[in-house]
Design an enzyme around this catalytic site. Structure first.
Site, PDB file in Angstrom:
ATOM      1  N   GLN A 105       1.467 -11.006  -3.717  1.00  0.00           N
ATOM      2  CA  GLN A 105       0.060 -10.678  -3.561  1.00  0.00           C
ATOM      3  C   GLN A 105      -0.482 -10.170  -4.882  1.00  0.00           C
ATOM      4  O   GLN A 105       0.161  -9.357  -5.541  1.00  0.00           O
ATOM      5  CB  GLN A 105      -0.102  -9.580  -2.508  1.00  0.00           C
ATOM      6  CG  GLN A 105       0.144 -10.055  -1.097  1.00  0.00           C
ATOM      7  CD  GLN A 105      -0.169  -8.948  -0.107  1.00  0.00           C
ATOM      8  OE1 GLN A 105       0.383  -7.865  -0.179  1.00  0.00           O
ATOM      9  NE2 GLN A 105      -1.068  -9.238   0.828  1.00  0.00           N
TER      10      GLN A 105
ATOM     11  N   LYS B  46     -12.587  -5.677   7.118  1.00  0.00           N
ATOM     12  CA  LYS B  46     -12.426  -6.361   5.840  1.00  0.00           C
ATOM     13  C   LYS B  46     -13.463  -7.452   5.645  1.00  0.00           C
ATOM     14  O   LYS B  46     -14.036  -7.961   6.607  1.00  0.00           O
ATOM     15  CB  LYS B  46     -11.017  -6.954   5.739  1.00  0.00           C
ATOM     16  CG  LYS B  46     -10.655  -7.850   6.902  1.00  0.00           C
ATOM     17  CD  LYS B  46      -9.252  -8.408   6.752  1.00  0.00           C
ATOM     18  CE  LYS B  46      -8.958  -9.424   7.845  1.00  0.00           C
ATOM     19  NZ  LYS B  46      -7.798 -10.260   7.597  1.00  0.00           N
TER      20      LYS B  46
ATOM     21  N   HIS C 279      -4.835  -1.441  -5.043  1.00  0.00           N
ATOM     22  CA  HIS C 279      -5.271  -0.355  -4.174  1.00  0.00           C
ATOM     23  C   HIS C 279      -6.149   0.535  -5.013  1.00  0.00           C
ATOM     24  O   HIS C 279      -5.721   1.050  -6.036  1.00  0.00           O
ATOM     25  CB  HIS C 279      -4.065   0.357  -3.580  1.00  0.00           C
ATOM     26  CG  HIS C 279      -3.302  -0.562  -2.691  1.00  0.00           C
ATOM     27  ND1 HIS C 279      -2.236  -1.301  -3.140  1.00  0.00           N
ATOM     28  CD2 HIS C 279      -3.530  -0.954  -1.404  1.00  0.00           C
ATOM     29  CE1 HIS C 279      -1.816  -2.079  -2.151  1.00  0.00           C
ATOM     30  NE2 HIS C 279      -2.578  -1.894  -1.098  1.00  0.00           N
TER      31      HIS C 279
ATOM     32  N   HIS D 141      -8.062  -1.911  -0.173  1.00  0.00           N
ATOM     33  CA  HIS D 141      -7.001  -2.887  -0.436  1.00  0.00           C
ATOM     34  C   HIS D 141      -7.726  -4.184  -0.746  1.00  0.00           C
ATOM     35  O   HIS D 141      -8.606  -4.571   0.005  1.00  0.00           O
ATOM     36  CB  HIS D 141      -6.139  -3.149   0.787  1.00  0.00           C
ATOM     37  CG  HIS D 141      -5.632  -1.926   1.504  1.00  0.00           C
ATOM     38  ND1 HIS D 141      -4.299  -1.707   1.713  1.00  0.00           N
ATOM     39  CD2 HIS D 141      -6.281  -0.886   2.082  1.00  0.00           C
ATOM     40  CE1 HIS D 141      -4.146  -0.574   2.391  1.00  0.00           C
ATOM     41  NE2 HIS D 141      -5.329  -0.062   2.630  1.00  0.00           N
TER      42      HIS D 141
ATOM     43  N   CYS E 207       0.790  -1.241   0.000  1.00  0.00           N
ATOM     44  CA  CYS E 207       0.000   0.000   0.000  1.00  0.00           C
ATOM     45  C   CYS E 207       0.822   1.292   0.000  1.00  0.00           C
ATOM     46  O   CYS E 207       0.526   2.192  -0.798  1.00  0.00           O
ATOM     47  CB  CYS E 207      -1.043  -0.012   1.107  1.00  0.00           C
ATOM     48  SG  CYS E 207      -0.683  -1.040   2.530  1.00  0.00           S
TER      49      CYS E 207
ATOM     50  N   ASP F  18      -2.426  -7.866  -5.664  1.00  0.00           N
ATOM     51  CA  ASP F  18      -2.981  -6.748  -4.919  1.00  0.00           C
ATOM     52  C   ASP F  18      -3.642  -5.725  -5.827  1.00  0.00           C
ATOM     53  O   ASP F  18      -3.391  -5.688  -7.031  1.00  0.00           O
ATOM     54  CB  ASP F  18      -1.816  -6.056  -4.202  1.00  0.00           C
ATOM     55  CG  ASP F  18      -2.201  -5.604  -2.804  1.00  0.00           C
ATOM     56  OD1 ASP F  18      -3.404  -5.453  -2.564  1.00  0.00           O
ATOM     57  OD2 ASP F  18      -1.292  -5.418  -1.990  1.00  0.00           O
TER      58      ASP F  18
ATOM     59  N   ARG G 164       7.346 -11.261   4.885  1.00  0.00           N
ATOM     60  CA  ARG G 164       6.840 -11.133   6.250  1.00  0.00           C
ATOM     61  C   ARG G 164       7.528 -12.171   7.112  1.00  0.00           C
ATOM     62  O   ARG G 164       7.655 -13.319   6.712  1.00  0.00           O
ATOM     63  CB  ARG G 164       5.320 -11.375   6.288  1.00  0.00           C
ATOM     64  CG  ARG G 164       4.550 -10.351   5.492  1.00  0.00           C
ATOM     65  CD  ARG G 164       3.062 -10.597   5.562  1.00  0.00           C
ATOM     66  NE  ARG G 164       2.374  -9.631   4.721  1.00  0.00           N
ATOM     67  CZ  ARG G 164       1.054  -9.587   4.543  1.00  0.00           C
ATOM     68  NH1 ARG G 164       0.284 -10.485   5.148  1.00  0.00           N
ATOM     69  NH2 ARG G 164       0.509  -8.682   3.764  1.00  0.00           N
TER      70      ARG G 164
END
Length: 632
Positions: A376, A460, A380, A506, A329, A378, A358
RNA sequence: GCCGGUGUGGCUCAGGGGUAGAGCAGCGCACUCGUAAUGCGCAGGCCAACAGUUCAAAUCUGUUCACCGGCUCCA
């Protein structure tokens, strides 16, 4: 006189009290399978003494409720056996769970998996002797006295908010338990102890680690056998084993939690990404790519330093502190802010296949399912507050298409609310949570609430896929964020000419591409559908010498078409080459010999349908074009 | 991270204080074969790493690492 009813059946007892079992018998409900009963909708032991009339139902061992009681009683049976073999053992909790039961015990010394048969044998002895199970109600202080030397039961009793507690006894073993239970141990036949593991007392890692023994029990021997078979089949689907067998990926001591993808694994991953990109272009997304390592100050500003530091890796460049990104992000925000944005630009959907790192504790790593670096899928998305519902609904639509139509998964939806460690005001959270709830309800999506499980910046919606063994995996997520845009002074110019703060969404669909592959491997047991298969076509020359030219000619054509094919170049018998191609789960095998070479045809064998006979290359391509393929 | 288990050739596994074995895979030779394993031969391992005990350690002890089953945590 006591009157009992079951449906339109009725019976009377001319006394003040009666044993529930006698009522069940009088109502004609009794048979060998009955192990407990319901009195006015409360499940009770058959031996319970009843002193008022009411409705009665029998609980049979083959009902879901009966099975739960059976398993719970089996846990007690195991506990009694353990107490006999390991005197002085203390017992934690022993509930029935999905597919079985467990009991957490505190035993002097250690019990290993090798001891399970011994415990099982003792259980059979007790069951064979038909040990009676009896219930007693004790006042709390009596119970505390009774369990005085057992710290776990003492702790449990203290917390029970009732004047009396019930204790179940069978032989030398007694347990604090709500019940109900089977009347005696002879009702328990079809059980098996499965595994042994450590588990913290009350699930808290600050507490002592107890020994947990897992087992299961069923109403019939066949069901037990079926279950054991299912566990074995699940083992055969294990993505770690299939990943090795099909040469998809590997893991190395040199990088625990950092998977290495081999050419065939990459073929699958790249196909997934291909599909993903096409689908996102169709739905109005654009794609960006942001760096792996960014200045620490960015992570302090984003809140990750305060809320996510323990999971991050750090490094230094020219003596300045940097962090390896655990999320995409902040990078996306920097891209957004490179220009002044208008309300006309929104929704702005900036997708990114971002590789994040991570730190995960060593004990949790698991093949591709739980790793320390993953990609990911992902995005945004920057929107005005008015666009929340429409955008969230569009993402749910995308998820549904991908999960059910493309991959054939069942899934369930969860709404996760504000966690303890989080930022923002109550009003912001309330607004965000109700926006998500609104999107779920207006689309009639069934969902459950997972309190306190939201991200630190917003609530979420999570999508849980169910794999072949019935395990669920969180894949997609849609997170609403009212925090980051403010923290980073993200703005757009509204219709009114003033600056406004956009809302950020997200979201991921696959979640982690690595893990999604792991799930797919187990879902398909390695037999990937044609469009995803790492090798789509195996060309099998009958004679390695005389048919190789033709095989290579075919392969050149497939390469031109962008199809993934391989030739079995070994000097082996046909049966052998077919067998190995089958074991590699290749969707199509093309057998080419003299006949095919001369007639310019291919002998087609499909991995599950077998030999389809000879056909021209055109006919074969036609066959391929009928295969499901979402990237066409 | 915690509890328990495991670590032997590319893979699956046997062995277990006296110096390493099988099957499959690989390579070579022969066979030239029509839809789930052709035969014979060869080669391949400082037995996870490091320390210790011992005349001698793959084997016993300790530490570390990785993996497996769980717990806690999680995409």
């Amino acid at each position: 006189m006591l009157v009992f009813k079951h449906g339109d059946k009725e019976c009377n007892f001319d006394s003040d009290s009666v044993i529930l079992h006698d009522v069940v018998k009088a109502l004609g409900l009794d048979n060998k399978k009955v192990i407990a009963a319901k009195f006015n909708d409360d499940a009770m032991d058959l031996s319970r003494v009843i002193s008022e009339g009411g409705n009665v139902e029998a609980i049979s061992v083959d009902s879901p409720e009966g099975l739960e009681i059976l398993r719970h009683s089996t846990a007690h049976l195991m506990a009694q056996a353990v107490l006999r073999l390991y005197p002085g053992t203390h017992f934690g909790v022993g509930p029935s769970i999905k597919d079985g039961f467990y009991y957490d015990i505190d035993v002097a010394g250690t019990i290993t998996e090798a001891d399970l048969p011994k415990i099982e044998a003792e259980m059979r002895k007790i069951s064979g002797a038909g040990e009676k199970v009896t219930r007693e109600d004790l006042a709390k202080d009596e119970a505390l006295k009774f369990f005085a030397d057992d710290p776990y039961k003492t702790e449990l009793i203290t917390e029970i908010d009732a004047p009396t507690v019930s204790v179940y006894k069978q032989g030398e073993y007694a347990d604090l338990c709500r019940g109900p239970h089977v009347p005696d141990a002879s009702k328990i036949h079809n059980f098996k102890l499965l595994s042994i593991a450590g588990a913290y007392w009350r699930g808290d890692e600050k507490n002592k680690m107890l020994t947990r023994i897992y087992g299961t029990a069923f109403a019939t021997p066949d069901e037990l056998k079926e279950y054991v078979k299912r566990i074995e089949e699940a083992k055969l689907r294990d993505h770690r084993k299939i990943g090795k067998d099909l040469d998809l990926f590997s893991l190395h001591e040199e990088g625990p939690g950092f998977p290495f993808f081999h050419p065939k694994g990459m073929a699958i991953m790249n196909t997934l990404i291909d599909f993903w990109r096409r689908e996102h272009v169709k739905r109005g997304y654009t794609e960006i790519k942001t760096p792996q390592i960014l200045d620490r100050s960015l992570w302090i500003r984003s809140g990750h330093w305060d809320h996510y530091r323990d999971n991050m890796y750090f490094t230094e460049i020219d003596e300045k502190p940097y962090a390896i990104k655990p999320m995409n992000c902040p990078g996306s925000i920097l891209v957004y802010k490179t220009q002044l944005r208008s309300y006309r630009d929104l929704p702005m959907r900036l997708a990114e296949l971002g590789l994040v790192h991570r730190h995960e504790r060593s004990g949790v790593l698991h093949g591709l399912m739980r790793v320390r670096c993953f990609t990911q899928d992902d995005s945004h998305t920057y929107i005005t507050p008015e666009q929340i519902k429409e955008e969230v609904t569009a993402i749910m639509e995308l998820d549904k298409y991908v999960y059910t139509e493309v991959f054939g998964f069942k899934y369930s939806v969860e709404l996760s609310t504000r966690p303890e460690d989080s930022m923002g005001t109550d009003e912001q959270w309330e607004a965000a949570e109700s926006a998500l709830r609104d999107a779920l309800e207006s689309t009639n999506t069934p969902y459950t609430i997972n309190p306190g499980d939201g991200a630190f910046y917003g609530p979420k919606i999570d999508f849980h896929l169910e794999d072949c063994i019935g395990r669920t995996w969180q894949c997609g997520t849609i997170q609403l964020d009212f925090q980051m845009p403010g923290r980073f002074d993200v703005t757009y110019i509204g219709e009114d000419g003033a600056e406004h703060t956009p809302v950020m969404i997200h979201r991921v669909v696959f979640g982690s591409i690595e893990r999604f592959m792991g799930i797919l491997i187990e879902h398909y047991a390695g037999a990937f559908p044609y469009w995803l298969a790492p090798v789509q076509i195996k060309i099998v020359p009958i004679n390695a010498a005389s048919h190789m030219d033709y095989a290579k000619e075919l392969q050149a054509k497939f390469m031109n078409l962008g199809l993934r094919s391989e030739i079995d170049t070994r000097d082996e018998k046909l049966g052998r080459k077919i067998r190995d191609a089958q074991l590699q789960k290749v969707p199509y095998m093309l057998v080419v010999g003299d006949k095919e070479k001369e007639a310019h045809t291919v002998g087609v064998r499909e991995r599950s349908k077998g030999d389809l006979g000879s056909m021209s290359l055109e006919e074969f391509k036609d066959l391929l074009s009928k295969e499901f393929n979402p990237i066409h």
